[in-house]
Design a protein around this motif. Structure first.
Motif, PDB file in Angstrom:
ATOM      1  N   ARG A 113       3.794 -18.546 -43.695  1.00 48.08           N
ATOM      2  CA  ARG A 113       3.337 -18.492 -45.048  1.00 48.08           C
ATOM      3  C   ARG A 113       2.878 -19.929 -45.509  1.00 48.08           C
ATOM      4  N   ILE A 114       3.618 -21.322 -44.758  1.00 51.51           N
ATOM      5  CA  ILE A 114       3.464 -22.210 -45.328  1.00 51.51           C
ATOM      6  C   ILE A 114       2.485 -23.279 -44.305  1.00 51.51           C
ATOM      7  N   ALA A 115       2.328 -22.803 -42.996  1.00 48.67           N
ATOM      8  CA  ALA A 115       1.614 -23.592 -42.189  1.00 48.67           C
ATOM      9  C   ALA A 115       0.525 -23.014 -41.334  1.00 48.67           C
ATOM     10  N   ARG A 116      -0.259 -23.791 -40.922  1.00 50.36           N
ATOM     11  CA  ARG A 116      -1.457 -23.287 -39.977  1.00 50.36           C
ATOM     12  C   ARG A 116      -0.956 -22.989 -38.712  1.00 50.36           C
ATOM     13  N   ASN A 117      -1.510 -22.110 -38.075  1.00 49.25           N
ATOM     14  CA  ASN A 117      -1.306 -21.878 -36.578  1.00 49.25           C
ATOM     15  C   ASN A 117      -1.487 -23.060 -35.715  1.00 49.25           C
ATOM     16  N   GLY A 118      -0.613 -23.455 -35.009  1.00 52.73           N
ATOM     17  CA  GLY A 118      -0.724 -24.704 -34.153  1.00 52.73           C
ATOM     18  C   GLY A 118      -1.084 -24.394 -32.680  1.00 52.73           C
ATOM     19  N   ASP A 119      -0.798 -25.151 -31.646  1.00 55.02           N
ATOM     20  CA  ASP A 119      -1.288 -24.973 -30.427  1.00 55.02           C
ATOM     21  C   ASP A 119       0.021 -24.971 -29.487  1.00 55.02           C
ATOM     22  N   PRO A 120       0.317 -23.941 -28.855  1.00 52.93           N
ATOM     23  CA  PRO A 120       1.522 -23.795 -27.918  1.00 52.93           C
ATOM     24  C   PRO A 120       1.611 -24.714 -26.891  1.00 52.93           C
ATOM     25  N   ARG A 121       0.360 -25.547 -26.509  1.00 51.93           N
ATOM     26  CA  ARG A 121       0.519 -26.570 -25.519  1.00 51.93           C
ATOM     27  C   ARG A 121       1.309 -27.756 -26.365  1.00 51.93           C
ATOM     28  N   ASN A 122       1.446 -27.864 -27.464  1.00 48.11           N
ATOM     29  CA  ASN A 122       1.879 -28.884 -28.299  1.00 48.11           C
ATOM     30  C   ASN A 122       3.526 -28.670 -28.575  1.00 48.11           C
ATOM     31  N   PHE A 123       3.984 -27.452 -27.912  1.00 50.76           N
ATOM     32  CA  PHE A 123       5.420 -27.029 -28.582  1.00 50.76           C
ATOM     33  C   PHE A 123       6.477 -27.851 -28.018  1.00 50.76           C
ATOM     34  N   ALA A 124       6.228 -28.823 -26.874  1.00 49.47           N
ATOM     35  CA  ALA A 124       6.919 -29.750 -26.177  1.00 49.47           C
ATOM     36  C   ALA A 124       7.061 -31.066 -27.261  1.00 49.47           C
ATOM     37  N   ASN A 125       6.137 -31.127 -28.106  1.00 53.43           N
ATOM     38  CA  ASN A 125       6.201 -32.318 -28.871  1.00 53.43           C
ATOM     39  C   ASN A 125       7.233 -32.475 -29.921  1.00 53.43           C
ATOM     40  N   ARG A 126       7.937 -31.138 -29.703  1.00 54.59           N
ATOM     41  CA  ARG A 126       9.380 -31.500 -30.826  1.00 54.59           C
ATOM     42  C   ARG A 126      10.355 -32.347 -30.097  1.00 54.59           C
ATOM     43  N   ALA A 127       9.998 -32.705 -28.820  1.00 53.50           N
ATOM     44  CA  ALA A 127      11.013 -33.458 -28.132  1.00 53.50           C
ATOM     45  C   ALA A 127      10.415 -35.019 -27.876  1.00 53.50           C
ATOM     46  N   ARG A 128       9.300 -35.310 -28.495  1.00 47.12           N
ATOM     47  CA  ARG A 128       8.581 -36.632 -27.785  1.00 47.12           C
ATOM     48  C   ARG A 128       8.575 -37.401 -29.074  1.00 47.12           C
ATOM     49  N   GLY A 129       9.030 -38.625 -28.845  1.00 37.12           N
ATOM     50  CA  GLY A 129       9.093 -39.787 -29.729  1.00 37.12           C
ATOM     51  C   GLY A 129      10.327 -39.928 -30.481  1.00 37.12           C
ATOM     52  N   THR A 130      10.645 -41.139 -30.970  1.00 38.69           N
ATOM     53  CA  THR A 130      11.899 -41.355 -31.608  1.00 38.69           C
ATOM     54  C   THR A 130      12.229 -40.717 -32.867  1.00 38.69           C
ATOM     55  N   LEU A 131      11.052 -40.221 -33.827  1.00 40.35           N
ATOM     56  CA  LEU A 131      11.325 -39.607 -34.922  1.00 40.35           C
ATOM     57  C   LEU A 131      11.034 -38.153 -34.705  1.00 40.35           C
ATOM     58  N   CYS A 132      11.125 -37.682 -33.430  1.00 40.48           N
ATOM     59  CA  CYS A 132      10.829 -36.030 -33.110  1.00 40.48           C
ATOM     60  C   CYS A 132      11.768 -35.381 -33.907  1.00 40.48           C
TER      61      CYS A 132
ATOM     62  N   ASN B 219      13.408 -32.839 -32.846  1.00 38.17           N
ATOM     63  CA  ASN B 219      14.625 -32.586 -31.944  1.00 38.17           C
ATOM     64  C   ASN B 219      15.659 -33.737 -32.192  1.00 38.17           C
ATOM     65  N   ASN B 220      15.402 -35.170 -32.536  1.00 43.20           N
ATOM     66  CA  ASN B 220      16.303 -36.134 -32.803  1.00 43.20           C
ATOM     67  C   ASN B 220      16.645 -35.970 -34.295  1.00 43.20           C
TER      68      ASN B 220
ATOM     69  N   ALA C 278      11.079 -20.660 -21.646  1.00 44.08           N
ATOM     70  CA  ALA C 278      10.688 -21.176 -20.479  1.00 44.08           C
ATOM     71  C   ALA C 278       9.725 -22.504 -20.638  1.00 44.08           C
ATOM     72  N   VAL C 279       9.347 -22.918 -22.060  1.00 41.61           N
ATOM     73  CA  VAL C 279       8.660 -24.108 -22.350  1.00 41.61           C
ATOM     74  C   VAL C 279       9.425 -24.791 -23.359  1.00 41.61           C
ATOM     75  N   CYS C 280      10.555 -24.700 -23.637  1.00 43.24           N
ATOM     76  CA  CYS C 280      11.170 -25.238 -24.764  1.00 43.24           C
ATOM     77  C   CYS C 280      11.770 -26.208 -24.181  1.00 43.24           C
ATOM     78  N   PRO C 281      11.890 -27.852 -24.591  1.00 42.58           N
ATOM     79  CA  PRO C 281      12.410 -28.736 -24.030  1.00 42.58           C
ATOM     80  C   PRO C 281      14.093 -28.617 -24.036  1.00 42.58           C
ATOM     81  N   ASN C 282      14.572 -28.007 -25.230  1.00 46.00           N
ATOM     82  CA  ASN C 282      15.745 -27.871 -25.816  1.00 46.00           C
ATOM     83  C   ASN C 282      16.561 -26.828 -24.446  1.00 46.00           C
ATOM     84  N   ALA C 283      15.771 -25.832 -24.097  1.00 46.74           N
ATOM     85  CA  ALA C 283      16.325 -24.881 -23.230  1.00 46.74           C
ATOM     86  C   ALA C 283      16.239 -25.292 -21.885  1.00 46.74           C
ATOM     87  N   LYS C 284      15.288 -26.169 -21.487  1.00 45.91           N
ATOM     88  CA  LYS C 284      15.293 -26.886 -20.167  1.00 45.91           C
ATOM     89  C   LYS C 284      16.289 -27.925 -20.007  1.00 45.91           C
TER      90      LYS C 284
END
Ligand code: SF4
Length: 186
Positions: A94-113, A115-116, A172-178
């Motif tokens: 409802r509030i955000a545009r469709n993203g890119d599945p290839r960027n899903f792992a970005n949730r764990a990238r960078g200091t202010l990602c 995940n942190n 299978a692609v989630c950095p947290n599950a990995k």
């Protein structure tokens, strides 16, 4: 003697509502108890400001930033009729545009990602209550401190392992599950 192959784990397109309620109930209880523990622990304007700031941070990162930043790249955003473990895929659509599945792992990238921020929202109240227990000990603060630690342990050792990640179509692609070694089907 032949060994029977283990049955494949069920992956949910729609998590049962009870699972979604449990996940969010544990999350909200963690944040609210954490905020109360900080306020009670310092019993001063400082503690009140710290507790309120913590509550705002915790709820915003979970219920605003996640559906805006993380969910649009998740498979649950695009699956018809889906309901993910947090239910945030519904809000995200409802509030955000469709993203890119290839960027899903970005949730764990960078200091202010995200995940942190998520981990910080779980750990901050525990760290903040430790000095309060030394400076201004009270049984109620100790009780809240232990309760928040118990909620953290429940989340990592039960909720993720048996309720959330283990049945997730994104695992299978989630950095947290990995990281938690929950990304395979066995
Ligand atoms: S595997 Fe776990 S952390 Fe990753 S998207 Fe699924 S439920 Fe969330």
């Amino acid at each position: 003697m032949t060994t029977q192959p283990k049955p494949a784990l069920k992956l949910f397109t729609r998590y049962p509502v009870a699972y979604v309620l449990l996940y969010n109930g544990v999350t909200i209880a963690h944040y609210v108890l954490g905020g109360i523990g900080i306020v009670l622990g310092y019993e001063s304007w400082f503690g009140t400001i710290l507790g309120v700031l913590y509550l705002v941070f915790a709820f915003v990162q979970m219920y605003v930033l996640m559906p805006v930043e993380v969910c649009p790249n998740c498979v649950y955003y695009r699956l018809d009729g889906s309901l993910c473990i947090s239910g945030m895929n519904i809000i995200s659509r409802r509030i955000a545009r469709n993203g890119d599945p290839r960027n899903f792992a970005n949730r764990a990238r960078g200091t202010l990602c995200h995940n942190n921020l998520y981990i910080a929202s779980l750990v901050i109240p525990i760290i903040a209550m430790i000095p309060a227990l030394f400076i201004n000990f009270s049984l109620i603060t100790l009780f809240v401190f232990i309760a928040v630690i118990a909620l953290l342990a429940f989340r990592f050792f039960f909720l993720f392992a048996y309720i959330a990640c283990i049945h997730c179509r994104a695992k299978a692609v989630c950095p947290n599950a990995k990281q938690m070694k929950l990304s395979s089907d066995s």
